[in-house]
Design an enzyme around this catalytic site. Structure first.
Site, PDB file in Angstrom:
ATOM      1  N   SER A  73      44.041  30.520  34.840  1.00  0.00           N
ATOM      2  CA  SER A  73      42.752  29.898  34.523  1.00  0.00           C
ATOM      3  C   SER A  73      42.857  28.455  34.033  1.00  0.00           C
ATOM      4  O   SER A  73      42.101  28.035  33.157  1.00  0.00           O
ATOM      5  CB  SER A  73      41.973  30.770  33.529  1.00  0.00           C
ATOM      6  OG  SER A  73      41.759  32.063  34.086  1.00  0.00           O
ATOM      7  N   GLU A 127      50.700  38.730  41.740  1.00  0.00           N
ATOM      8  CA  GLU A 127      49.955  39.509  42.741  1.00  0.00           C
ATOM      9  C   GLU A 127      50.917  40.124  43.758  1.00  0.00           C
ATOM     10  O   GLU A 127      50.694  41.222  44.248  1.00  0.00           O
ATOM     11  CB  GLU A 127      48.913  38.609  43.427  1.00  0.00           C
ATOM     12  CG  GLU A 127      47.775  38.293  42.463  1.00  0.00           C
ATOM     13  CD  GLU A 127      47.119  36.945  42.667  1.00  0.00           C
ATOM     14  OE1 GLU A 127      47.295  36.325  43.721  1.00  0.00           O
ATOM     15  OE2 GLU A 127      46.421  36.506  41.727  1.00  0.00           O
ATOM     16  N   GLY A 159      42.944  34.380  36.960  1.00  0.00           N
ATOM     17  CA  GLY A 159      41.671  34.653  37.614  1.00  0.00           C
ATOM     18  C   GLY A 159      40.667  35.344  36.710  1.00  0.00           C
ATOM     19  O   GLY A 159      39.665  35.871  37.186  1.00  0.00           O
ATOM     20  N   GLU A 190      53.053  32.662  34.092  1.00  0.00           N
ATOM     21  CA  GLU A 190      51.657  33.041  34.302  1.00  0.00           C
ATOM     22  C   GLU A 190      51.377  34.378  33.634  1.00  0.00           C
ATOM     23  O   GLU A 190      51.674  35.439  34.212  1.00  0.00           O
ATOM     24  CB  GLU A 190      51.367  33.153  35.805  1.00  0.00           C
ATOM     25  CG  GLU A 190      51.622  31.869  36.577  1.00  0.00           C
ATOM     26  CD  GLU A 190      50.840  31.840  37.883  1.00  0.00           C
ATOM     27  OE1 GLU A 190      50.044  30.925  38.050  1.00  0.00           O
ATOM     28  OE2 GLU A 190      51.007  32.751  38.702  1.00  0.00           O
ATOM     29  N   GLY A 197      45.108  28.406  40.548  1.00  0.00           N
ATOM     30  CA  GLY A 197      44.459  29.166  41.609  1.00  0.00           C
ATOM     31  C   GLY A 197      43.030  28.692  41.831  1.00  0.00           C
ATOM     32  O   GLY A 197      42.787  27.705  42.518  1.00  0.00           O
ATOM     33  N   GLY A 198      42.088  29.382  41.205  1.00  0.00           N
ATOM     34  CA  GLY A 198      40.657  29.133  41.423  1.00  0.00           C
ATOM     35  C   GLY A 198      40.264  27.659  41.396  1.00  0.00           C
ATOM     36  O   GLY A 198      39.572  27.177  42.308  1.00  0.00           O
ATOM     37  N   TRP A 212      46.375  28.341  46.823  1.00  0.00           N
ATOM     38  CA  TRP A 212      45.120  28.716  47.500  1.00  0.00           C
ATOM     39  C   TRP A 212      45.001  30.223  47.680  1.00  0.00           C
ATOM     40  O   TRP A 212      43.933  30.729  47.996  1.00  0.00           O
ATOM     41  CB  TRP A 212      45.036  28.041  48.880  1.00  0.00           C
ATOM     42  CG  TRP A 212      44.790  26.563  48.829  1.00  0.00           C
ATOM     43  CD1 TRP A 212      44.724  25.759  47.712  1.00  0.00           C
ATOM     44  CD2 TRP A 212      44.566  25.688  49.955  1.00  0.00           C
ATOM     45  NE1 TRP A 212      44.482  24.453  48.076  1.00  0.00           N
ATOM     46  CE2 TRP A 212      44.385  24.385  49.443  1.00  0.00           C
ATOM     47  CE3 TRP A 212      44.523  25.879  51.331  1.00  0.00           C
ATOM     48  CZ2 TRP A 212      44.156  23.277  50.271  1.00  0.00           C
ATOM     49  CZ3 TRP A 212      44.289  24.791  52.156  1.00  0.00           C
ATOM     50  CH2 TRP A 212      44.098  23.502  51.627  1.00  0.00           C
ATOM     51  N   LYS A 213      46.091  30.946  47.531  1.00  0.00           N
ATOM     52  CA  LYS A 213      46.098  32.401  47.762  1.00  0.00           C
ATOM     53  C   LYS A 213      45.512  32.708  49.149  1.00  0.00           C
ATOM     54  O   LYS A 213      45.722  31.924  50.077  1.00  0.00           O
ATOM     55  CB  LYS A 213      45.341  33.134  46.639  1.00  0.00           C
ATOM     56  CG  LYS A 213      45.835  32.697  45.249  1.00  0.00           C
ATOM     57  CD  LYS A 213      45.318  33.553  44.136  1.00  0.00           C
ATOM     58  CE  LYS A 213      45.851  33.027  42.800  1.00  0.00           C
ATOM     59  NZ  LYS A 213      45.464  33.856  41.679  1.00  0.00           N
TER      60      LYS A 213
HETATM   61  P1  PGA Z   1      43.997  31.139  38.441  1.00  0.00           P
HETATM   62  O1  PGA Z   1      45.301  31.597  39.250  1.00  0.00           O
HETATM   63  O2  PGA Z   1      44.159  29.652  38.179  1.00  0.00           O
HETATM   64  O3  PGA Z   1      42.843  31.420  39.362  1.00  0.00           O
HETATM   65  O4  PGA Z   1      43.963  31.919  37.184  1.00  0.00           O
HETATM   66  C1  PGA Z   1      46.564  31.107  38.923  1.00  0.00           C
HETATM   67  C2  PGA Z   1      47.601  31.732  39.822  1.00  0.00           C
HETATM   68  O5  PGA Z   1      47.505  32.934  40.063  1.00  0.00           O
HETATM   69  O6  PGA Z   1      48.519  31.068  40.311  1.00  0.00           O
END
Ligand code: PGA
Length: 253
Positions: free
Chosen positions: A215, A99, A175, A169, A236-237, A10-11
């Protein structure tokens, strides 16, 4: 047989109420986890207990922290230790997300300490690795990722690494809507597994779940997860949309 895993990251998104609604929606959207499949929700620290309670009793579903500090305890205002996470029943911790490496200067050496402190507290890291675009453009991603693994993981015993979780990743795909092709994912995952096998042997390497992140969405999950060395995804998203994440879970092998 190694686990197939759909991990939501979820970040720094959603309020607690939005997160709870998302879980409610997900639970009422058809999805199925077989014996060998796990769903893991990496949620912000303040929500760990609530979301864990909400998911209590759900088979093969776990909550993860998105980070922990490399030190045991002490004067580190604002930080969260592995022992604190253990004390609230957390079993998984995402470590070394790109990140965190980029914005919070997490080095391979610091991540080796974080991996250790997770193990000391009986938690399993979801260890992230992956190359930036500049490295991919000069085709040195294999050695780049290999160094990340060596410097953060290769001090571990075979026993510690058995059943471990790694997330590959590629930073250029996070993202950005730009997914690695399933072929590119398979190629790197096979490379990671061969690096692990060279150090620890095939049995250990074959027990490690290697997730793809960058993604992942409902429309590409099945194709990517279908590759022999891809054991699910770190998402993520698309994990912020119940229908998307349910479909991603259903895309696991
Ligand atoms: P994303 O992020 O699916 O939005 O690309 C993946 C992640 O950073 O774990």
């Amino acid at each position: 047989m190694r686990k197939q895993i759909a991990a939501a990251n979820w970040k720094m998104n959603l309020t607690l109420q939005q997160g709870e609604t998302l879980i409610d929606e997900l639970l009422s959207t058809p999805h199925e986890l077989t014996e060998n499949q796990l769903a893991i929700f990496a949620v912000p620290f303040p929500y760990l207990i609530s979301i864990k309670n909400k998911l209590a009793g759900k088979k093969n579903v776990f909550v993860a922290a998105q980070n922990c500090n490399n030190k045991k305890s002490g004067a580190y205002t604002g930080e969260v230790s592995a022992e604190m996470l253990k004390s609230i029943g957390i079993q998984y911790v995402v470590l070394g997300h790109s990140e965190r490496r980029e914005y919070f200067s997490e080095s391979n050496a610091m991540l080796a300490e974080k991996v250790n402190i997770c193990f000391e507290n009986g938690m399993v890291p979801v260890f992230c690795c992956g190359e930036p675009l500049a490295i991919r453009e000069v085709d040195t991603q294999n050695s780049y990722v290999e160094t990340q693994l060596k410097e953060s993981l290769f001090h571990l015993t075979a026993e510690q690494l058995t059943g471990f979780i790694i997330a590959y990743e590629p930073i250029w795909a996070i993202g950005t809507g730009k997914t690695a092709t399933s072929g590119q994912a398979q190629e790197m995952h096979a490379h990671i597994r061969s690096v692990l096998a060279a150090q620890y042997g095939n049995t250990v390497a074959d027990s490690i779940s290697i997730l793809y992140g960058g993604s992942v969405k409902a429309s590409n999950a099945k194709e990517i997860f279908g590759k022999p060395d891809v054991d699910g995804g770190l998402v993520g998203g698309a994990s912020l949309i119940a229908a998307e994440f349910a479909a991603i879970i259903n895309g696991l092998k």
